[in-house]
Design a protein around this motif. Structure first.
Motif, mmCIF file in Angstrom:
data_model
loop_
_atom_site.group_PDB
_atom_site.id
_atom_site.type_symbol
_atom_site.label_atom_id
_atom_site.label_comp_id
_atom_site.label_asym_id
_atom_site.label_seq_id
_atom_site.Cartn_x
_atom_site.Cartn_y
_atom_site.Cartn_z
ATOM 1 N N ALA A 102 -18.101 14.338 -10.754
ATOM 2 C CA ALA A 102 -16.637 14.247 -10.743
ATOM 3 C C ALA A 102 -16.086 13.603 -9.481
ATOM 4 N N THR A 103 -16.912 13.487 -8.440
ATOM 5 C CA THR A 103 -16.405 13.022 -7.145
ATOM 6 C C THR A 103 -17.003 11.700 -6.687
ATOM 7 N N GLY A 104 -17.931 11.139 -7.470
ATOM 8 C CA GLY A 104 -18.526 9.863 -7.083
ATOM 9 C C GLY A 104 -19.849 9.984 -6.360
ATOM 10 N N GLY A 105 -20.427 11.176 -6.334
ATOM 11 C CA GLY A 105 -21.742 11.327 -5.718
ATOM 12 C C GLY A 105 -21.900 12.630 -4.971
ATOM 13 N N THR A 106 -23.163 12.942 -4.681
ATOM 14 C CA THR A 106 -23.505 14.195 -4.021
ATOM 15 C C THR A 106 -22.788 14.361 -2.687
ATOM 16 N N TYR A 107 -22.623 13.280 -1.951
ATOM 17 C CA TYR A 107 -22.073 13.351 -0.600
ATOM 18 C C TYR A 107 -20.562 13.632 -0.578
ATOM 19 N N PHE A 108 -19.938 13.631 -1.741
ATOM 20 C CA PHE A 108 -18.480 13.779 -1.775
ATOM 21 C C PHE A 108 -18.019 15.075 -2.428
ATOM 22 N N CYS A 109 -18.949 15.907 -2.872
ATOM 23 C CA CYS A 109 -18.556 17.099 -3.630
ATOM 24 C C CYS A 109 -18.625 18.386 -2.810
ATOM 25 N N ALA A 110 -18.957 18.286 -1.536
ATOM 26 C CA ALA A 110 -19.177 19.486 -0.724
ATOM 27 C C ALA A 110 -17.898 20.285 -0.517
ATOM 28 N N THR A 111 -18.025 21.598 -0.562
ATOM 29 C CA THR A 111 -16.907 22.468 -0.212
ATOM 30 C C THR A 111 -16.530 22.268 1.251
ATOM 31 N N MET A 112 -17.531 22.196 2.121
ATOM 32 C CA MET A 112 -17.279 21.903 3.536
ATOM 33 C C MET A 112 -18.138 20.727 3.969
ATOM 34 N N THR A 113 -17.508 19.778 4.657
ATOM 35 C CA THR A 113 -18.214 18.624 5.198
ATOM 36 C C THR A 113 -18.041 18.607 6.709
ATOM 37 N N VAL A 114 -19.157 18.574 7.429
ATOM 38 C CA VAL A 114 -19.132 18.554 8.891
ATOM 39 C C VAL A 114 -19.535 17.160 9.359
ATOM 40 N N LEU A 115 -18.600 16.459 9.967
ATOM 41 C CA LEU A 115 -18.844 15.115 10.487
ATOM 42 C C LEU A 115 -18.782 15.060 12.007
ATOM 43 N N ALA A 116 -18.256 16.105 12.634
ATOM 44 C CA ALA A 116 -18.084 16.135 14.094
ATOM 45 C C ALA A 116 -19.261 16.834 14.768
ATOM 46 N N SER A 117 -19.614 16.361 15.927
ATOM 47 C CA SER A 117 -20.699 16.978 16.687
ATOM 48 C C SER A 117 -20.241 18.309 17.293
ATOM 49 N N ASP A 118 -21.214 19.101 17.714
ATOM 50 C CA ASP A 118 -20.967 20.345 18.445
ATOM 51 C C ASP A 118 -20.086 21.310 17.655
ATOM 52 N N PHE A 119 -20.451 21.492 16.400
ATOM 53 C CA PHE A 119 -19.741 22.414 15.510
ATOM 54 C C PHE A 119 -20.543 23.697 15.359
ATOM 55 N N VAL A 120 -19.841 24.828 15.315
ATOM 56 C CA VAL A 120 -20.482 26.131 15.113
ATOM 57 C C VAL A 120 -19.716 26.884 14.031
ATOM 58 N N ALA A 121 -20.452 27.534 13.120
ATOM 59 C CA ALA A 121 -19.844 28.438 12.151
ATOM 60 C C ALA A 121 -20.542 29.793 12.248
ATOM 61 N N ARG A 122 -19.741 30.867 12.125
ATOM 62 C CA ARG A 122 -20.293 32.222 12.230
ATOM 63 C C ARG A 122 -19.618 33.139 11.205
ATOM 64 N N PHE A 123 -20.399 34.062 10.664
ATOM 65 C CA PHE A 123 -19.866 35.163 9.856
ATOM 66 C C PHE A 123 -18.901 34.681 8.777
ATOM 67 N N ILE A 124 -19.348 33.707 8.018
ATOM 68 C CA ILE A 124 -18.470 33.135 6.999
ATOM 69 C C ILE A 124 -19.318 32.696 5.801
ATOM 70 N N THR A 125 -18.767 32.789 4.596
ATOM 71 C CA THR A 125 -19.443 32.319 3.388
ATOM 72 C C THR A 125 -18.843 30.990 2.966
ATOM 73 N N ILE A 126 -19.718 30.035 2.641
ATOM 74 C CA ILE A 126 -19.289 28.737 2.131
ATOM 75 C C ILE A 126 -19.944 28.562 0.764
ATOM 76 N N GLN A 127 -19.128 28.394 -0.253
ATOM 77 C CA GLN A 127 -19.618 28.431 -1.632
ATOM 78 C C GLN A 127 -19.138 27.225 -2.427
ATOM 79 N N ASN A 128 -20.041 26.711 -3.268
ATOM 80 C CA ASN A 128 -19.632 25.799 -4.319
ATOM 81 C C ASN A 128 -19.872 26.533 -5.635
ATOM 82 N N SER A 129 -18.808 26.853 -6.349
ATOM 83 C CA SER A 129 -18.898 27.703 -7.527
ATOM 84 C C SER A 129 -19.051 26.915 -8.826
ATOM 85 N N TYR A 130 -19.349 25.609 -8.719
ATOM 86 C CA TYR A 130 -19.448 24.786 -9.924
ATOM 87 C C TYR A 130 -20.483 25.331 -10.909
ATOM 88 N N GLY A 131 -21.637 25.775 -10.412
ATOM 89 C CA GLY A 131 -22.684 26.293 -11.285
ATOM 90 C C GLY A 131 -23.740 25.253 -11.600
#
Length: 366
Positions: A135-164
């Motif tokens: 639906a989005t033109g490819g695998t690289y475009f369908c992400a719930t979260m996309t990280v393009l910046a350096s020095d990124f940190v994520a903690r204590f969080i759920t990231i989900q793609n519910s498509y199935g």
């Protein structure tokens, strides 16, 4: 006056030459485990040179709060908080996400480094979306979260793609250098974690999927992580895409565990030089005896690095493994068993101890 001007010009030339010598000094060499290190691009060299100069105070951060409850936070959407971060940011930004289900697609743009995205408990702080590759033109475009910046940190969080099931549906795509994830949950079916490029460190994370659910060409360590499989026909946990012997990339799993249902492969050779190592990892009775797949290309059997090191559990039995996989010796395993595999001693930092409200970044009616 002429003499002082000449001296000034000479000083500038010397300074310029010093910068040039630094950039040219990053030459191909042999690094961890004897693997050749690829020459860094000019863009990467400039990035490294900038970081060598410091400029970011890792002991303190500017605080932004996200909450779905009116009056409790500065923003009600995660993306709005990220949008508030200045371009070419030079301050550590701590975005605290309060409990809730945030139904949105999130991008960390390349020009906004030094962001920490932190919940308090991954079980009740969820970012979810439901797009698929078709639906989005490819695998690289369908992400719930996309990280393009350096020095990124994520903690204590759920990231989900519910498509199935039925198509690639990425929960998180990481196409940036120096990213770290602590106590996060990544939920999906196919291509859950697109570990695309750069150096990454995952610790105490839960990753769930059914097919190639950790994939890409990142250079990454997964330490004390829980990989949970959802049964689909002939699925694989990893699909690593290392393209040449000169790349340092690969996935290393240390002190982790694999559970779930059905039968799964440990990995498939998406790239001809794919590299995946499971070390000191518990494997439940859900691993196909052969363990690995050559992506229907027998030539890859000569170039991939698929290995185990002192793994345990019924699924770790190497008796039925394909002959082109192997058990690492203590000596061969050593380069992969610490953060040095991702040069973590240079960039993995402790969390800031001082938080100051980022009043200048928050709308006056926020």
């Amino acid at each position: 006056m002429k003499s002082k001007s000449s001296a000034s010009v000479f000083s500038l030339l010397v300074a310029a030459l010093q910068v040039c010598f630094f950039l040219l000094s990053v030459q191909p060499t042999y690094g961890l485990g004897g693997f050749p290190v690829k020459k860094l691009s000019r863009k990467t060299q400039r990035s490294l040179a900038g970081n060598l100069g410091g400029g970011v105070d890792y002991s303190s951060a500017l605080l932004i709060v996200v909450s779905q409850k009116k009056g409790e936070g500065d923003f009600s959407k995660v993306q709005d908080a990220i949008n508030a971060v200045p371009v070419d940011n030079k301050n550590l930004i701590f975005i605290r996400v309060l409990p809730g289900i945030y139904r949105e697609k999130v991008t960390i743009p390349v020009e906004k480094p030094y962001i920490i995205l932190s919940g308090r408990n991954a079980s009740n702080t969820v970012i979810t979306w439901n797009e698929n590759a078709g639906a989005t033109g490819g695998t690289y475009f369908c992400a719930t979260m996309t990280v393009l910046a350096s020095d990124f940190v994520a903690r204590f969080i759920t990231i989900q793609n519910s498509y199935g099931p039925g198509d690639q549906a990425v929960a998180i795509r990481i196409s940036a250098d120096r990213s770290a994830f602590y106590s996060c949950r990544f939920l999906g079916f196919q291509d859950t974690v697109l570990d695309d490029s750069g150096r990454h460190y995952f610790k105490n994370c839960f990753i769930e999927g059914a097919a190639d659910f950790i994939c890409g060409d990142g250079q990454s360590i997964y330490e004390q992580c829980h990989l949970h499989t959802i049964p689909l026909l002939n699925g694989a946990i990893t699909a690593q895409k290392r393209l040449s012997a000169g790349e340092q990339t690969g996935f290393v799993f240390i002190n982790s565990k694999i559970t779930g249902a059905g039968l799964m492969l440990l990995g498939r050779a998406w790239g001809p030089y794919a590299r995946v190592i499971f070390a000191l990892t518990f494997m439940d009775n859900i691993i196909f005896p052969q363990g690995w797949d050559n992506w229907n290309d027998t030539s890859r059997e000569k170039t991939v690095t698929f290995a185990q090191y002192k793994c345990s559990g019924p699924g770790a039995n190497s008796a039925g493994r394909v002959p082109w996989s192997f058990e690492l010796s203590d000596k061969d395993a050593a380069p992969f068993l610490s953060s040095s595999f991702v040069n973590g001693e240079q960039w993995i930092k402790k969390m800031p101890t001082r938080l100051t409200r980022a009043t200048n970044l928050i709308p006056k009616n926020g």
